[in-house]
Design an enzyme around this catalytic site. Structure first.
Site, PDB file in Angstrom:
ATOM      1  N   LYS A 142       0.847  -1.205   0.000  1.00 27.73           N
ATOM      2  CA  LYS A 142       0.000   0.000   0.000  1.00 27.73           C
ATOM      3  C   LYS A 142       0.877   1.248   0.000  1.00 27.73           C
ATOM      4  O   LYS A 142       0.645   2.186  -0.767  1.00 27.73           O
ATOM      5  CB  LYS A 142      -0.924   0.005   1.228  1.00 27.73           C
ATOM      6  CG  LYS A 142      -2.092  -0.941   1.095  1.00 27.73           C
ATOM      7  CD  LYS A 142      -2.840  -1.134   2.409  1.00 27.73           C
ATOM      8  CE  LYS A 142      -3.872  -2.247   2.248  1.00 27.73           C
ATOM      9  NZ  LYS A 142      -4.455  -2.714   3.494  1.00 27.73           N
TER      10      LYS A 142
ATOM     11  N   GLN B  35      -4.976  -1.450   9.504  1.00 31.16           N
ATOM     12  CA  GLN B  35      -4.935  -2.803   8.930  1.00 31.16           C
ATOM     13  C   GLN B  35      -5.550  -3.810   9.903  1.00 31.16           C
ATOM     14  O   GLN B  35      -5.242  -3.808  11.097  1.00 31.16           O
ATOM     15  CB  GLN B  35      -3.471  -3.177   8.616  1.00 31.16           C
ATOM     16  CG  GLN B  35      -3.290  -4.497   7.910  1.00 31.16           C
ATOM     17  CD  GLN B  35      -3.859  -4.531   6.481  1.00 31.16           C
ATOM     18  OE1 GLN B  35      -3.929  -3.523   5.806  1.00 31.16           O
ATOM     19  NE2 GLN B  35      -4.278  -5.695   6.051  1.00 31.16           N
TER      20      GLN B  35
ATOM     21  N   ASP C 252     -11.467   2.923   4.062  1.00 32.64           N
ATOM     22  CA  ASP C 252     -11.870   1.518   4.035  1.00 32.64           C
ATOM     23  C   ASP C 252     -13.392   1.387   3.951  1.00 32.64           C
ATOM     24  O   ASP C 252     -13.900   0.301   3.660  1.00 32.64           O
ATOM     25  CB  ASP C 252     -11.422   0.828   5.337  1.00 32.64           C
ATOM     26  CG  ASP C 252     -10.239  -0.096   5.137  1.00 32.64           C
ATOM     27  OD1 ASP C 252     -10.103  -0.658   4.036  1.00 32.64           O
ATOM     28  OD2 ASP C 252      -9.468  -0.265   6.100  1.00 32.64           O
TER      29      ASP C 252
END
Ligand code: GUN
Length: 307
Positions: free
Chosen positions: A54, A98, A121
């Site tokens: 990422k 995460q 997200d």
């Protein structure tokens, strides 16, 4: 019949190019590039690989990357304090924590501490609620990327029968919401579904997101159906040598590709789209936070899928 292979790698590259061009325009206009903060707690090997990827791709499209790697024993209060700082930091447009988080941390509390405007997200309850009521919002990356693949493969999805196998908050549920928004007839199947194979066989669009290696077999698939395999499972591969492994999806590819009309491979299907979509969401958040309209590309995609 041999299925058309849906090339997620090429689609992701095209999306990254689109994002990079708009990042350059945004940066020239605003004097600062959009910024993405990624928080990793602990040492989970797969999570470390994802987070490194990422960060690398964030920089490659011209955005700023802020990485926060915390010890597995970090108290929940410290993590919440970091999120509060990132919420207040004007250089940060997107925040991603995460998952999975260590057991002593309440993941729901952490995700809901992220400002909904920076929730790239799409996991904050406000974004989940907005998605389920058909309002515009930041959309979870893997389902959004899967919808882009369906758009490129099928065009209009309206009226098609879609079956999503798996009901996770990260993939199954938001995927079902997006397919519904695209006017599909949607069934969400899961481990307790009776006659799972029979339910899958009804699908024009079959999305497998269960995390069980090669669970969906070729004879579960309606001839000509489009199969989106979200699974990324590492399994032993003794044929490659002692201790070797390989990646497989939730669909048994060899039998499925003989029946399906189109199918995503693993690797190289949905996986590459997830990070590209995260970058797209960061660009969208950077615009919306400033009261600006995101690039036309996204409105055109929305019109094709949901219009
Ligand atoms: N872990 C596995 N998939 C995801 C994802 O899409 N977002 C985050 N934050 N963590 C994950």
């Amino acid at each position: 019949m041999t299925a058309r292979i849906i090339d997620g790698k090429a689609q992701a590259e095209a999306l990254r190019k689109e994002v990079a061009a708009d990042v350059a325009r945004f940066t020239a206009a605003h004097g600062a590039a959009p910024g993405l903060a990624v928080v990793l707690v602990g040492e989970d090997p797969a999570s470390r690989v994802y987070v490194a990827s990422k960060a690398k791709q964030t920089v490659e499209v011209g955005m700023r990357s802020f990485e926060h790697r915390l010890d597995a024993s970090t108290p929940e209060a410290d993590l919440l304090a970091l999120i509060a700082r990132l919420n207040a930091d004007d250089a940060v447009d997107g925040i991603l924590v995460q998952l999975p988080l260590p057991k002593h941390v309440d993941a729901t509390k952490v995700l809901d501490a992220i400002s909904p405007a920076k929730d790239v997200d799409g996991f904050h309850v406000v974004n989940v609620g907005r998605l389920s009521t058909g309002q515009s919002c930041l959309v979870p990356c893997t389902p959004y990327g899967s919808m882009m693949l369906l758009d490129a493969t099928l065009g209009k999805l309206s009226g098609l029968e879609a079956v999503v196998v798996g009901r996770s908050n990260i993939v199954g549920k938001p995927m079902a919401q997006l397919l519904l928004k695209a006017n599909c007839t949607v069934t969400v199947a899961h481990s307790r579904t009776r006659d799972l194979a029979g339910v899958c066989r009804r699908a024009d669009i079959l999305v497998a997101a269960v995390g069980i290696p090669e669970m969906v077999k070729g004879d579960w698939i309606k001839p000509g159906a489009t199969v989106i395999d979200v699974g990324i499972n590492r399994v032993p591969a003794p044929e490659k040598g002692a201790g070797k492994t390989r990646l497989v999806g939730d669909v048994e590819f060899a039998s499925a590709e003989r029946v399906a009309g189109a199918i995503t491979p693993v690797p190289g299907g949905v996986g590459p789209m997830t990070i590209a979509t995260l970058l797209a969401n960061t660009l969208i958040a950077a615009h919306q936070r400033r009261g600006l309209i995101p690039p036309d590309f996204f409105a055109a995609l929305d019109a094709r899928l949901f219009g």
